[in-house]
Design a protein around this motif. Structure first.
Motif, PDB file in Angstrom:
ATOM      1  N   GLN A 166       0.862  -1.176   0.000  1.00 21.51           N
ATOM      2  CA  GLN A 166       0.000   0.000   0.000  1.00 21.51           C
ATOM      3  C   GLN A 166       0.902   1.231   0.000  1.00 21.51           C
ATOM      4  O   GLN A 166       1.628   1.490   0.973  1.00 21.51           O
ATOM      5  CB  GLN A 166      -0.929   0.023   1.211  1.00 21.51           C
ATOM      6  CG  GLN A 166      -1.990   1.114   1.134  1.00 21.51           C
ATOM      7  CD  GLN A 166      -3.125   0.905   2.118  1.00 21.51           C
ATOM      8  OE1 GLN A 166      -2.921   0.498   3.259  1.00 21.51           O
ATOM      9  NE2 GLN A 166      -4.363   1.173   1.692  1.00 21.51           N
ATOM     10  N   TRP A 199      -0.057   6.927  -0.945  1.00 21.23           N
ATOM     11  CA  TRP A 199      -1.317   7.510  -1.401  1.00 21.23           C
ATOM     12  C   TRP A 199      -2.496   6.565  -1.167  1.00 21.23           C
ATOM     13  O   TRP A 199      -3.622   6.879  -1.541  1.00 21.23           O
ATOM     14  CB  TRP A 199      -1.211   7.882  -2.877  1.00 21.23           C
ATOM     15  CG  TRP A 199      -0.180   8.939  -3.086  1.00 21.23           C
ATOM     16  CD1 TRP A 199      -0.347  10.285  -3.056  1.00 21.23           C
ATOM     17  CD2 TRP A 199       1.211   8.708  -3.334  1.00 21.23           C
ATOM     18  NE1 TRP A 199       0.854  10.910  -3.267  1.00 21.23           N
ATOM     19  CE2 TRP A 199       1.835   9.965  -3.433  1.00 21.23           C
ATOM     20  CE3 TRP A 199       2.000   7.565  -3.464  1.00 21.23           C
ATOM     21  CZ2 TRP A 199       3.200  10.122  -3.667  1.00 21.23           C
ATOM     22  CZ3 TRP A 199       3.360   7.711  -3.699  1.00 21.23           C
ATOM     23  CH2 TRP A 199       3.937   8.972  -3.801  1.00 21.23           C
ATOM     24  N   GLN A 247      -2.989   3.391  -2.312  1.00 21.14           N
ATOM     25  CA  GLN A 247      -3.277   2.388  -3.335  1.00 21.14           C
ATOM     26  C   GLN A 247      -2.666   1.042  -2.954  1.00 21.14           C
ATOM     27  O   GLN A 247      -1.468   0.962  -2.684  1.00 21.14           O
ATOM     28  CB  GLN A 247      -2.745   2.837  -4.693  1.00 21.14           C
ATOM     29  CG  GLN A 247      -2.977   1.831  -5.802  1.00 21.14           C
ATOM     30  CD  GLN A 247      -4.443   1.701  -6.190  1.00 21.14           C
ATOM     31  OE1 GLN A 247      -5.086   2.675  -6.555  1.00 21.14           O
ATOM     32  NE2 GLN A 247      -4.973   0.484  -6.114  1.00 21.14           N
ATOM     33  N   ARG A 270     -13.079  10.302  -4.241  1.00 20.74           N
ATOM     34  CA  ARG A 270     -11.856   9.930  -3.548  1.00 20.74           C
ATOM     35  C   ARG A 270     -11.883  10.372  -2.098  1.00 20.74           C
ATOM     36  O   ARG A 270     -11.303   9.715  -1.227  1.00 20.74           O
ATOM     37  CB  ARG A 270     -10.638  10.535  -4.248  1.00 20.74           C
ATOM     38  CG  ARG A 270     -10.339   9.965  -5.618  1.00 20.74           C
ATOM     39  CD  ARG A 270      -9.938   8.485  -5.548  1.00 20.74           C
ATOM     40  NE  ARG A 270      -8.958   8.217  -4.504  1.00 20.74           N
ATOM     41  CZ  ARG A 270      -7.657   8.406  -4.629  1.00 20.74           C
ATOM     42  NH1 ARG A 270      -7.162   8.880  -5.758  1.00 20.74           N
ATOM     43  NH2 ARG A 270      -6.839   8.136  -3.632  1.00 20.74           N
ATOM     44  N   LEU A 308     -12.618   0.662   0.537  1.00 19.69           N
ATOM     45  CA  LEU A 308     -11.922   0.130  -0.630  1.00 19.69           C
ATOM     46  C   LEU A 308     -12.823  -0.826  -1.398  1.00 19.69           C
ATOM     47  O   LEU A 308     -13.549  -1.624  -0.804  1.00 19.69           O
ATOM     48  CB  LEU A 308     -10.668  -0.625  -0.197  1.00 19.69           C
ATOM     49  CG  LEU A 308      -9.556   0.195   0.454  1.00 19.69           C
ATOM     50  CD1 LEU A 308      -8.596  -0.714   1.191  1.00 19.69           C
ATOM     51  CD2 LEU A 308      -8.820   0.993  -0.583  1.00 19.69           C
ATOM     52  N   PRO A 311      -8.487   2.848  -5.608  1.00 20.41           N
ATOM     53  CA  PRO A 311      -7.740   3.797  -4.783  1.00 20.41           C
ATOM     54  C   PRO A 311      -8.420   4.114  -3.455  1.00 20.41           C
ATOM     55  O   PRO A 311      -7.803   4.695  -2.571  1.00 20.41           O
ATOM     56  CB  PRO A 311      -7.669   5.041  -5.668  1.00 20.41           C
ATOM     57  CG  PRO A 311      -8.883   4.946  -6.532  1.00 20.41           C
ATOM     58  CD  PRO A 311      -9.086   3.482  -6.794  1.00 20.41           C
TER      59      PRO A 311
END
Lengths: 110, 116
Positions: free
Chosen positions: A37, A40, A42, B9, B91, B109
């Protein structure tokens, strides 16, 4: 349910160093994955490795299923390797969801 | 190939307000997951879909959380009403097959929710 423990919880290394991250799990599994991870948030899938050894560039992983642990090796660390590394497993029996460990936070200093 | 897409986001809301998150999985992936990730912890599964069927929602707090995947492609996760403790990253992940846990999951993301 299955327990997944990762060590060390935090690791700070100089760029170019090598590191080994460990994942212990409490029961037999049919799926083990390593994720990175990034800062940021991800999550990137690194390896699907329920047993054996795999390599991808500077990264490699080994899972010894009979002894219920997996290792992730990072060689010649780069600053882009910083982030949190998670191990995640599916137990062979019971609730078949992917259970994540608490992660190892890796910081690579230039 | 496009990855898993999530929106928004970031979301900041006041407690007791509703909120919704959207996810579009990788094309061709039949399995879709929603996870909750609290600060400093690994993701925890909320719900898993096989096509449009929710096959594992045992971890979803059904009193305030709901999810749908009407056409077996994109999915929406809703919280109504939101509580302070819901602040976390949500997520979404997808995979092409799920057979006795043998799958490789690809993550979006995430949506970072802050409840004030």
């Amino acid at each position: 349910g299955i327990q997944v423990e990762q060590s060390p919880p935090d690791l700070i290394l100089q760029e170019g160093a090598n590191s080994t991250l460990r994942c212990n799990f409490s029961d037999s599994v049919n799926n083990l994955q390593w994720f990175h991870q990034n800062p940021w948030g991800q999550l990137i899938n690194l390896f699907y490795i329920p047993s054996g050894t795999k390599q991808n560039g500077r990264l490699s992983a080994t899972t010894v299923a009979t002894e219920r642990y997996s290792l992730l090796y990072i060689s010649s660390s780069q600053t882009t390797d910083s982030g949190v590394y998670f191990c995640a497993v599916h137990a062979n029996f019971g609730n078949e969801k992917l259970t994540f460990g608490t992660g190892t936070r890796l910081t690579i200093i230039p | 190939e496009a990855g898993v897409v999530q929106s928004p986001r970031y979301k900041i809301i006041e407690k007791k307000q509703p909120v919704a998150f959207w996810c579009n999985p990788i094309s061709g992936h039949n399995t879709l997951y929603w996870y909750l990730q609290n600060l400093g912890q690994g993701p925890e599964l909320l719900i898993r879909y096989e096509n449009e069927e929710a096959v594992d929602d045992s971890q979803l707090p059904k009193d305030r959380f709901s999810a749908e995947r009407l056409k077996g492609v994109d999915s929406t996760l809703k919280i109504q009403p939101a509580e302070l403790g819901d602040s976390a990253v949500y997520l979404c992940a997808s995979s092409s097959e799920w057979t006795s846990g043998v799958d490789t999951q690809y993550f979006g993301p995430g949506t970072r929710l802050t409840v004030l």
